[in-house]
Design an enzyme around this catalytic site. Structure first.
Site, PDB file in Angstrom:
ATOM      1  N   ASP A 191       5.581   4.156  -2.024  1.00  0.00           N
ATOM      2  CA  ASP A 191       5.136   5.494  -1.688  1.00  0.00           C
ATOM      3  C   ASP A 191       3.626   5.332  -1.523  1.00  0.00           C
ATOM      4  O   ASP A 191       2.924   5.116  -2.512  1.00  0.00           O
ATOM      5  CB  ASP A 191       5.446   6.474  -2.817  1.00  0.00           C
ATOM      6  CG  ASP A 191       5.010   7.884  -2.450  1.00  0.00           C
ATOM      7  OD1 ASP A 191       3.913   8.025  -1.869  1.00  0.00           O
ATOM      8  OD2 ASP A 191       5.744   8.840  -2.726  1.00  0.00           O
ATOM      9  N   HIS A 192       3.152   5.408  -0.298  1.00  0.00           N
ATOM     10  CA  HIS A 192       1.765   4.977  -0.087  1.00  0.00           C
ATOM     11  C   HIS A 192       0.759   5.887  -0.811  1.00  0.00           C
ATOM     12  O   HIS A 192      -0.385   5.522  -0.983  1.00  0.00           O
ATOM     13  CB  HIS A 192       1.442   4.837   1.407  1.00  0.00           C
ATOM     14  CG  HIS A 192       1.176   6.136   2.104  1.00  0.00           C
ATOM     15  ND1 HIS A 192       2.165   6.935   2.568  1.00  0.00           N
ATOM     16  CD2 HIS A 192       0.010   6.759   2.414  1.00  0.00           C
ATOM     17  CE1 HIS A 192       1.633   8.000   3.127  1.00  0.00           C
ATOM     18  NE2 HIS A 192       0.316   7.928   3.063  1.00  0.00           N
ATOM     19  N   HIS A 254       5.796  12.092  -1.817  1.00  0.00           N
ATOM     20  CA  HIS A 254       4.367  12.251  -2.108  1.00  0.00           C
ATOM     21  C   HIS A 254       4.070  13.427  -3.055  1.00  0.00           C
ATOM     22  O   HIS A 254       3.339  13.277  -4.028  1.00  0.00           O
ATOM     23  CB  HIS A 254       3.570  12.450  -0.819  1.00  0.00           C
ATOM     24  CG  HIS A 254       3.855  11.413   0.234  1.00  0.00           C
ATOM     25  ND1 HIS A 254       4.132  10.108  -0.080  1.00  0.00           N
ATOM     26  CD2 HIS A 254       3.894  11.479   1.584  1.00  0.00           C
ATOM     27  CE1 HIS A 254       4.329   9.429   1.041  1.00  0.00           C
ATOM     28  NE2 HIS A 254       4.197  10.234   2.063  1.00  0.00           N
TER      29      HIS A 254
HETATM   30  C1  BG6 Z   1       3.758  10.019   5.656  1.00  0.00           C
HETATM   31  C2  BG6 Z   1       4.467  11.088   6.429  1.00  0.00           C
HETATM   32  O1  BG6 Z   1       4.582   9.526   4.628  1.00  0.00           O
HETATM   33  O2  BG6 Z   1       2.568  10.553   5.094  1.00  0.00           O
HETATM   34  C3  BG6 Z   1       3.564  11.665   7.507  1.00  0.00           C
HETATM   35  O3  BG6 Z   1       5.640  10.547   7.027  1.00  0.00           O
HETATM   36  C4  BG6 Z   1       2.251  12.120   6.916  1.00  0.00           C
HETATM   37  O4  BG6 Z   1       4.202  12.718   8.198  1.00  0.00           O
HETATM   38  C5  BG6 Z   1       1.639  11.032   6.053  1.00  0.00           C
HETATM   39  O5  BG6 Z   1       1.377  12.431   7.983  1.00  0.00           O
HETATM   40  C6  BG6 Z   1       0.439  11.552   5.304  1.00  0.00           C
HETATM   41  O6  BG6 Z   1      -0.222  10.483   4.706  1.00  0.00           O
HETATM   42  P1  BG6 Z   1      -1.777  10.541   4.411  1.00  0.00           P
HETATM   43  O7  BG6 Z   1      -2.059   9.261   3.697  1.00  0.00           O
HETATM   44  O8  BG6 Z   1      -2.473  10.657   5.740  1.00  0.00           O
HETATM   45  O9  BG6 Z   1      -1.987  11.757   3.570  1.00  0.00           O
END
Ligand code: BG6
Length: 505
Positions: A191-192, A254
């Site tokens: 989960d990045h 997230h």
């Molecule tokens: C991804 C989603 O996991 O996270 C995207 O699939 C979203 O739709 C993105 O834009 C948001 O990531 P960050 O790091 O830009 O907040």
């Protein structure tokens, strides 16, 4: 600033990183830049190799050139040609179809050779940066070739990208299929958000400072807001997004990660399972949504045309690969309750959406008002409650808002901020967010990765919402103008409880 080291980095074994989906966006925009940044910071093992695999026919030379062109746009500063040279000569490419057994035979032979050439000791990290329908098949094929078999001195790990399933049943099925080939400790579900420094800092902030924990509960906290606002639209991902929607795309992963870090009890240690056990307890304590709660406490919306940052933008339904009559939500807001001693009756309001007026991910802890009004002459709207604002991105930092006397002969009260900004204290560290995750996986530390039960519990939370939405007669999702803070129903969700969203501008 004084610093103290709490944990030292684990020993990093020599290793080969195999990227499935090496011709894709993620590889070029995040993974290769992250590996390069790790090398710049001396955080890669001395002996490493990177093998890319994808269906696009390409030679290793062509692959290296492609990465060389792409990397410049995705790292923070200028490319250091010496480090890049050192990196890129350890990178090679194999053409192969993820579903073709022959591709795995070729990969196996190739890996034997790369492993010897770069002395990577038989340690392989397989990174599945592919479309989700390939996750299980790739793992089964790797298993059939014996490539996932660990020996005492050679580990095998697999990183699985998001989305992990599209509902509870499919997430369970995927977990089951993976478990036929891999042990749980070989699986790293990404989960990045957990790669973001500011997200990791939530634990340090809460548990290494003595002053917040005593007030971190229902006695002092009125409510919590978690906002993940994006200005971008659906971009080129209409095909995936139109089937998924904002709820599936952002909430079980997230947003619930952020909720669990804010709400969890202190773990006994920073050991992977100790942390993940506590996070799992929070998610399990979320009060399940009854159908009526879904109708009352969950709001969906879809962006209509409008303007973001002064630029006109199209409606969601006019985006490429989106059905012109789509009812998919690009915005979702909800209220959830955590049924625990610490949090009973403290609402957690969550919202996320695309084409909102600002890019802002932040968590707001709103404290209860002071118990009695000494300042009777001051209009009460000026006696605002204390807020702790954790800015995950951008403008990363934490601020504490409190009342102060406005200088002057009469007693007037105004809000002021005590503000910590990452950039000011630590400078801008070059980071894609993936560095820590890759580093930790190479080091065998799964703390920042999702365990099978965490993923399933996350889906379990949103499952009743998906079910109710599916069962409703189609009546059209509420629209909001692109560039606004979502549909009016989202404002009402808080307003009817005497609260309001705190919007960053
Ligand atoms: C991804 C989603 O996991 O996270 C995207 O699939 C979203 O739709 C993105 O834009 C948001 O990531 P960050 O790091 O830009 O907040």
């Amino acid at each position: 600033m004084e610093s103290q080291t709490v944990q030292t980095g684990a020993l990093r074994d020599p290793s080969t990183i195999v990227v499935f989906g090496a011709d894709g966006d993620l590889t070029q925009r995040k993974l290769i830049p992250a590996l390069y940044n790790l090398l710049v910071g001396h955080h890669l093992p001395e002996d490493f190799a990177v093998v890319g695999l994808a269906i696009t026919p390409m030679s290793t030379e062509e692959f290296r050139e492609k990465l060389g062109r792409a990397v410049k746009d995705h790292i923070a500063g200028p490319l250091d040609p010496l480090v890049w040279e050192q990196f890129i000569r350890r990178v090679c490419y194999v053409t192969g179809d993820f579903l073709d057994p022959l591709a795995y035979r070729r990969l196996h032979e190739f890996l034997d050779e790369v492993d010897k050439r770069h002395r990577t000791g038989g340690n392989f990290l397989f990174y599945l940066a592919t479309a989700p329908q390939f996750f299980s098949a790739i793992v089964q094929h790797l298993g059939m070739r014996g490539l996932t078999d660990q020996r005492e001195a050679a580990w095998r790990r697999v990183i699985i990208e998001k989305p992990f399933g599209s509902n509870l049943a499919s997430a369970k099925a995927l977990n089951h299929e993976l478990s036929r080939v891999l042990q749980e400790n070989q699986i790293y579900r990404i989960d990045h958000y957990l790669g973001k420094e500011t997200v990791q800092n939530i634990l340090v902030f809460r548990f290494s400072n003595g002053i917040f924990e005593p007030v971190w509960n229902r006695r002092y906290i009125d409510h919590v807001q978690v906002t993940v606002a994006e200005t971008v639209g659906v971009e080129h991902r209409g095909r995936y997004y139109d089937a998924a929607g904002a709820l599936r795309d952002m909430v079980p992963n997230h947003l619930l990660q952020l909720v669990s870090l804010i709400a969890m009890e202190p773990p006994n240690s920073f050991d992977a399972d100790a942390v993940r056990d506590e996070k799992a307890k929070v998610l399990r304590a979320i009060l399940p949504f009854e159908p009526l709660d879904v109708l009352r406490s969950v709001v969906a919306g879809q962006y209509a045309e409008g303007a973001v940052a002064g630029q006109p933008v199209a409606a969601y339904r006019a985006e490429p690969y989106v059905r012109p009559d789509s009812d998919t939500e690009t915005f979702v807001a909800m209220k959830l309750l955590i049924d625990s001693w610490r949090w009973a009756d403290v609402p957690f309001y969550l919202r996320t959406g695309k084409r909102l007026p600002a890019r802002a991910t932040e968590i707001i802890i709103q404290f209860k008002r002071a118990p009695f009004m000494l300042f009777r002459q001051t209009p009460t709207e000026h006696l605002a409650p204390n807020l702790l604002v954790i800015r995950i991105q951008p403008d990363e930092g934490i601020s504490l808002r409190f009342d102060a006397k406005i200088p002057g002969p009469s007693v007037r009260v105004g809000m002021v901020d005590m503000d910590f900004q990452y950039a000011k204290y630590f400078g801008d560290a070059p980071s894609t967010g993936y560095e820590t995750l890759l580093h930790d996986c190479l080091a065998g530390d799964a703390t920042l990765f999702q365990r099978a039960d965490n993923v399933e519990t996350g889906w379990g939370v949103v499952e009743p919402i998906l079910n109710v939405w599916q069962g409703l007669p189609p009546k059209g999702v509420p629209l909001y103008q692109a560039g606004s803070w979502g549909p009016v129903e989202a404002t009402d969700l808080l307003a009817r409880e005497g609260r309001q969203w705190r919007n960053r501008m």
